[in-house]
Design a protein around this motif. Structure first.
Motif, short mmCIF file in Angstrom:
data_model
loop_
_atom_site.label_atom_id
_atom_site.label_comp_id
_atom_site.label_asym_id
_atom_site.label_seq_id
_atom_site.Cartn_x
_atom_site.Cartn_y
_atom_site.Cartn_z
N HIS A 226 0.80 -1.39 0.04
CA HIS A 226 -0.06 0.01 0.08
C HIS A 226 0.97 1.16 0.14
O HIS A 226 0.84 2.19 0.95
CB HIS A 226 -1.00 0.12 1.18
N LEU A 227 1.83 1.28 -0.95
CA LEU A 227 2.79 2.30 -0.91
C LEU A 227 1.78 3.74 -1.60
O LEU A 227 2.33 4.81 -1.23
CB LEU A 227 3.80 1.98 -2.13
N PHE A 228 0.73 3.32 -2.28
CA PHE A 228 0.01 4.44 -2.79
C PHE A 228 -1.26 4.42 -2.41
O PHE A 228 -1.99 3.26 -2.01
CB PHE A 228 -0.04 4.34 -4.43
N PRO A 229 -2.31 5.51 -2.44
CA PRO A 229 -3.37 5.45 -1.87
C PRO A 229 -4.57 5.07 -2.92
O PRO A 229 -4.14 4.75 -3.99
CB PRO A 229 -3.81 7.03 -1.87
N PHE A 242 -8.35 9.95 -10.05
CA PHE A 242 -7.00 9.61 -10.49
C PHE A 242 -5.70 10.65 -10.32
O PHE A 242 -4.51 10.20 -10.36
CB PHE A 242 -6.78 8.60 -11.59
N SER A 243 -6.05 11.92 -9.97
CA SER A 243 -5.00 12.84 -10.36
C SER A 243 -4.22 12.85 -8.99
O SER A 243 -3.02 13.20 -9.13
CB SER A 243 -5.77 14.50 -10.47
N GLY A 244 -5.01 12.65 -8.01
CA GLY A 244 -4.03 12.61 -6.78
C GLY A 244 -3.14 11.45 -6.65
O GLY A 244 -2.19 11.54 -6.20
N LEU A 245 -3.69 10.30 -7.45
CA LEU A 245 -2.64 9.28 -7.41
C LEU A 245 -1.53 9.52 -8.14
O LEU A 245 -0.15 9.18 -7.68
CB LEU A 245 -3.38 8.10 -8.03
N LYS A 246 -1.74 10.23 -9.31
CA LYS A 246 -0.49 10.60 -10.18
C LYS A 246 0.42 11.41 -9.38
O LYS A 246 1.60 11.48 -9.36
CB LYS A 246 -1.03 11.64 -11.28
N THR A 247 -0.08 12.27 -8.62
CA THR A 247 0.70 13.41 -7.58
C THR A 247 1.44 12.40 -6.73
O THR A 247 2.51 12.76 -6.31
CB THR A 247 -0.19 14.32 -7.17
N SER A 262 12.62 -1.12 -6.45
CA SER A 262 12.89 -1.41 -7.76
C SER A 262 11.67 -0.46 -8.58
O SER A 262 10.66 -0.47 -8.02
CB SER A 262 12.98 -2.90 -8.20
N VAL A 263 11.96 -0.44 -10.04
CA VAL A 263 10.88 0.20 -10.73
C VAL A 263 9.76 -0.74 -11.10
O VAL A 263 8.86 -0.31 -10.86
CB VAL A 263 11.54 0.64 -12.31
N GLY A 264 10.14 -1.88 -10.88
CA GLY A 264 9.19 -3.11 -11.12
C GLY A 264 8.23 -2.87 -9.92
O GLY A 264 6.96 -3.28 -9.86
N GLU A 265 8.65 -2.84 -8.74
CA GLU A 265 7.81 -2.80 -7.52
C GLU A 265 6.83 -1.49 -7.46
O GLU A 265 5.90 -1.56 -7.09
CB GLU A 265 8.63 -2.85 -6.08
N VAL A 266 7.53 -0.26 -7.73
CA VAL A 266 6.72 0.93 -7.99
C VAL A 266 5.54 0.59 -9.05
O VAL A 266 4.49 1.02 -8.59
CB VAL A 266 7.45 2.03 -8.32
N CYS A 267 5.83 0.02 -10.06
CA CYS A 267 4.79 -0.35 -11.21
C CYS A 267 3.68 -1.18 -10.49
O CYS A 267 2.62 -1.11 -10.71
CB CYS A 267 5.48 -0.99 -12.10
N TYR A 268 4.04 -2.28 -9.69
CA TYR A 268 3.25 -3.16 -9.09
C TYR A 268 2.37 -2.52 -8.11
O TYR A 268 1.22 -2.65 -8.27
CB TYR A 268 4.05 -4.07 -8.52
N GLU A 269 2.77 -1.61 -7.45
CA GLU A 269 2.11 -0.82 -6.25
C GLU A 269 1.10 0.05 -7.05
O GLU A 269 0.13 -0.03 -6.43
CB GLU A 269 3.11 -0.18 -5.46
N GLU A 271 -0.06 -0.42 -9.96
CA GLU A 271 -1.18 -1.12 -10.59
C GLU A 271 -2.25 -1.55 -9.58
O GLU A 271 -3.41 -1.72 -9.76
CB GLU A 271 -0.47 -2.31 -11.49
N CYS A 272 -1.59 -2.09 -8.22
CA CYS A 272 -2.40 -2.55 -7.46
C CYS A 272 -3.53 -1.37 -6.97
O CYS A 272 -4.91 -1.73 -6.70
CB CYS A 272 -1.68 -2.85 -6.25
N ALA A 273 -3.03 -0.31 -6.78
CA ALA A 273 -4.04 0.81 -6.31
C ALA A 273 -4.98 0.97 -7.38
O ALA A 273 -6.03 1.20 -6.93
CB ALA A 273 -2.88 2.23 -6.07
N ILE A 274 -4.52 1.14 -8.77
CA ILE A 274 -5.66 1.53 -9.75
C ILE A 274 -6.58 0.23 -9.62
O ILE A 274 -7.99 0.57 -9.65
CB ILE A 274 -4.98 1.66 -10.88
#
Ligand code: KG4
Ligand code: ZN
Length: 369
Positions: A226-229, A242-247, A262-269, A271-274
């Motif tokens: 849950h790195l991202f809201p 989704f604009s706050g998520l972008k921020t 890693s970039v992969g984990e950020v992408c995963y996080e 993707e999970c949030a969306i």
């Protein structure tokens, strides 16, 4: 009934012929995506010029393939195949880029007028959902058969510019349930790709690929930290944001903690949030409206994590999930032809063809059906 459809709303020039709304006979898609990758975004003037260059070759090739599919002798003039075998022309009238739309709309009007066929205007957003009505000849999978789509159905449209939930009571009888207040889910994927240096334009699929690689590398399974809201997930309505998520991604990528991931984990996080938000709100709508069927469309419906999550949740809820094969998720003319077959309210012929115009700001509830 064989419908020749033309789609030119953005950077794809596409033509297809579909029989009775469900059987794809041929499809051609030309794209100018690579030009927009260089500029980091679509330049409307460049996209429109490419549409002008591509429209005749794309329609010509489509008619050549139609001839092949029907087993008719090749013609010196492909138009003869169209004149003889096409029953109606369909075209995307919006939303999209005006310069791009006009090319397809005027080409379709000209063909309809010259061949003496009716013209069916189609809303691009509604069109995306009709990718589910095609029988998938390649895999022979039944889920795409019209027989399984029952009304009322909930439609989730997730494209580059739109995130909307609609209630489909029947063909042409749609009600708006909710949608994004700001950015679309696709925009959030694309901007994340840009911030991570994966792609300057339409990088959603690359975010998804990186997330998948990360998941594959985790031997003991993976769970979101849950790195991202999850914006508005508990709001009790059907709105998205989704604009706050972008921020949040932007802050994270420029912050100190970024180096620990890693970039992969950020992408995963991300993707999970969306996916969490899309799936939770969509299933709430399915429940509230007693829909037996969930119909998903738009470029983001190609996302593997979203497909898996919705499949799991629909199975649990006893709801039929209709989601197009990946090749029909992004822009093409096949689903435009299908939508035209099932939504013929706007059909015109003869001199009335002249009254059909491109509308770049058409909303999902603005009926061309
Ligand atoms: O429906 P579409 O082709 O164009 C519009 O009508 O907007 O959707 C394009 C959007 C882009 O944001 C693109 O990055 C996203 O769909 N997309 C994906 C994936 N494939 C395409 N997003 C996430 N995962 C994917 N696999
Ligand atoms: Zn689209």
């Amino acid at each position: 009934m064989k419908i020749l459809a033309i789609e030119s709303s953005c950077d794809e020039t596409a033509a297809a012929v579909v029989e009775d709304g469900v059987r794809e006979l041929c499809s051609v898609v030309a794209t100018s995506k690579e030009l927009h990758e260089a500029t980091g975004g679509v330049v409307p003037e460049v996209a429109a010029r490419k549409q002008v260059e591509s429209i005749v070759p794309v329609v010509d090739e489509c008619l050549r393939r139609l001839g092949k599919a029907l087993g008719v002798e090749p013609q010196a003039d492909q138009q003869e195949i169209g004149r003889q075998h096409i029953d109606a022309i369909a075209v995307t009238i919006g939303p999209g880029l005006i310069g791009s739309l006009v090319v397809g709309v005027e080409a379709a009007k000209t063909l309809a007028w010259a061949w003496g066929k009716p013209l069916i205007p189609v809303n691009h957003l509604v069109g995306h959902l009709y990718a589910n009505f095609l029988i998938d000849a390649a895999s022979k999978r039944i889920p795409l058969s019209t027989k399984l789509i029952t009304f009322p159905a909930v439609g989730l449209l997730v494209s580059g510019g739109h995130t909307d939930l609609i209630l489909m009571r029947d063909h042409g009888k749609f009600e708006y349930i909710g949608g994004t207040l700001d950015d679309a889910a696709g925009e959030c994927f694309d901007k994340t790709a840009r911030m991570l240096g994966l792609a300057k334009y339409l990088g959603g699929v690359l975010v998804s690929n990186e997330a998948q690689k990360f998941k594959d590398s985790q031997a003991s399974g993976v769970k979101s930290r849950h790195l991202f809201p999850r914006p508005l997930i508990g709001s009790g309505d059907f709105e998205f944001s989704f604009s706050g998520l972008k921020t949040a991604v932007s802050r994270f990528v420029t912050g100190e903690d970024f180096a620990k991931y890693s970039v992969g984990e950020v992408c995963y996080e991300l993707e999970c949030a969306i996916v969490d938000v899309l799936a939770a709100k969509t299933m709430k709508a399915v429940e509230k409206f007693g829909a037996g069927c969930l119909v998903v469309g738009g470029g983001v419906s190609a996302n593997g994590a979203l497909r898996v999550k919705l499949a799991e949740m629909c199975e649990k809820a006893g709801v039929t999930l209709c989601i197009p094969p990946v090749r029909l998720c992004t822009d093409n003319a096949v689903y435009i032809a299908s939508a035209a077959f099932f939504n013929q309210n706007g059909i015109v012929s003869g001199k009335d063809i002249a009254g059909v115009h491109a509308n770049p700001s058409l909303g999902i509830m603005d009926g061309s059906y």
